[in-house]
Design a protein around this motif. Structure first.
Motif, PDB file in Angstrom:
ATOM      1  N   ARG A  38       0.838  -1.205   0.000  1.00  0.00           N
ATOM      2  CA  ARG A  38       0.000   0.000   0.000  1.00  0.00           C
ATOM      3  C   ARG A  38       0.869   1.250   0.000  1.00  0.00           C
ATOM      4  O   ARG A  38       0.594   2.202  -0.730  1.00  0.00           O
ATOM      5  CB  ARG A  38      -0.928   0.024   1.197  1.00  0.00           C
ATOM      6  CG  ARG A  38      -1.849   1.234   1.151  1.00  0.00           C
ATOM      7  CD  ARG A  38      -2.874   1.215   2.272  1.00  0.00           C
ATOM      8  NE  ARG A  38      -3.852   2.263   2.064  1.00  0.00           N
ATOM      9  CZ  ARG A  38      -3.742   3.488   2.570  1.00  0.00           C
ATOM     10  NH1 ARG A  38      -2.698   3.802   3.312  1.00  0.00           N
ATOM     11  NH2 ARG A  38      -4.668   4.395   2.331  1.00  0.00           N
ATOM     12  N   ASP A  47      -2.675   3.914  -5.915  1.00  0.00           N
ATOM     13  CA  ASP A  47      -3.723   3.790  -4.895  1.00  0.00           C
ATOM     14  C   ASP A  47      -4.953   4.637  -5.231  1.00  0.00           C
ATOM     15  O   ASP A  47      -6.069   4.263  -4.895  1.00  0.00           O
ATOM     16  CB  ASP A  47      -3.158   4.195  -3.535  1.00  0.00           C
ATOM     17  CG  ASP A  47      -4.134   3.946  -2.412  1.00  0.00           C
ATOM     18  OD1 ASP A  47      -4.477   2.778  -2.177  1.00  0.00           O
ATOM     19  OD2 ASP A  47      -4.565   4.935  -1.783  1.00  0.00           O
ATOM     20  N   LEU A  50      -7.460   2.692  -7.698  1.00  0.00           N
ATOM     21  CA  LEU A  50      -8.001   1.375  -7.345  1.00  0.00           C
ATOM     22  C   LEU A  50      -9.500   1.493  -7.086  1.00  0.00           C
ATOM     23  O   LEU A  50      -9.931   2.359  -6.315  1.00  0.00           O
ATOM     24  CB  LEU A  50      -7.303   0.816  -6.107  1.00  0.00           C
ATOM     25  CG  LEU A  50      -5.864   0.393  -6.270  1.00  0.00           C
ATOM     26  CD1 LEU A  50      -5.295  -0.036  -4.929  1.00  0.00           C
ATOM     27  CD2 LEU A  50      -5.725  -0.711  -7.273  1.00  0.00           C
ATOM     28  N   ARG A  53     -10.521  -0.539  -2.756  1.00  0.00           N
ATOM     29  CA  ARG A  53      -9.230  -0.640  -2.074  1.00  0.00           C
ATOM     30  C   ARG A  53      -9.213  -1.744  -1.022  1.00  0.00           C
ATOM     31  O   ARG A  53      -8.247  -2.498  -0.929  1.00  0.00           O
ATOM     32  CB  ARG A  53      -8.880   0.694  -1.424  1.00  0.00           C
ATOM     33  CG  ARG A  53      -8.545   1.750  -2.418  1.00  0.00           C
ATOM     34  CD  ARG A  53      -8.112   3.023  -1.714  1.00  0.00           C
ATOM     35  NE  ARG A  53      -7.867   4.046  -2.699  1.00  0.00           N
ATOM     36  CZ  ARG A  53      -8.337   5.258  -2.622  1.00  0.00           C
ATOM     37  NH1 ARG A  53      -9.082   5.610  -1.595  1.00  0.00           N
ATOM     38  NH2 ARG A  53      -8.077   6.135  -3.565  1.00  0.00           N
ATOM     39  N   VAL A  56      -8.937  -5.121  -2.666  1.00  0.00           N
ATOM     40  CA  VAL A  56      -7.622  -5.298  -3.293  1.00  0.00           C
ATOM     41  C   VAL A  56      -6.568  -5.605  -2.244  1.00  0.00           C
ATOM     42  O   VAL A  56      -5.781  -6.548  -2.396  1.00  0.00           O
ATOM     43  CB  VAL A  56      -7.246  -4.037  -4.111  1.00  0.00           C
ATOM     44  CG1 VAL A  56      -5.788  -4.083  -4.536  1.00  0.00           C
ATOM     45  CG2 VAL A  56      -8.143  -3.900  -5.322  1.00  0.00           C
TER      46      VAL A  56
END
Length: 75
Positions: A38, A47, A50, A53, A56
């Motif tokens: 991250r 980031d 995405l 999140r 993921v």
């Protein structure tokens, strides 16, 4: 009858004077790996794009934990 409790079938890792099951170590490594990824994703700007999140990063943590379990412990 208690073959599941045999040391060969239930690998343990000695940490801090106690024995932890290998899956707990793999889970912790997966979470730490996802946090590191991250930080890398934030740094490269991935980031922000995405879509989900949480899904993921949870998937990344699971993938890292599973890969560690397969490569180190063979399970």
């Amino acid at each position: 009858m208690l073959g599941g409790c045999d040391a060969r079938l239930a690998p343990s890792v000695p940490l801090f004077g106690a024995y932890f099951p290998f899956w707990l170590v793999c889970t912790a490594a997966g979470v730490i790996g996802a946090v590191v990824l991250r930080g890398l994703f934030i740094r490269i700007g991935l980031d922000d794009v995405l879509p989900w999140r949480l899904a993921v990063y949870a998937s990344l943590a699971a993938a890292i934990g599973f890969l560690l379990a397969l490569t180190v412990y063979g399970r």
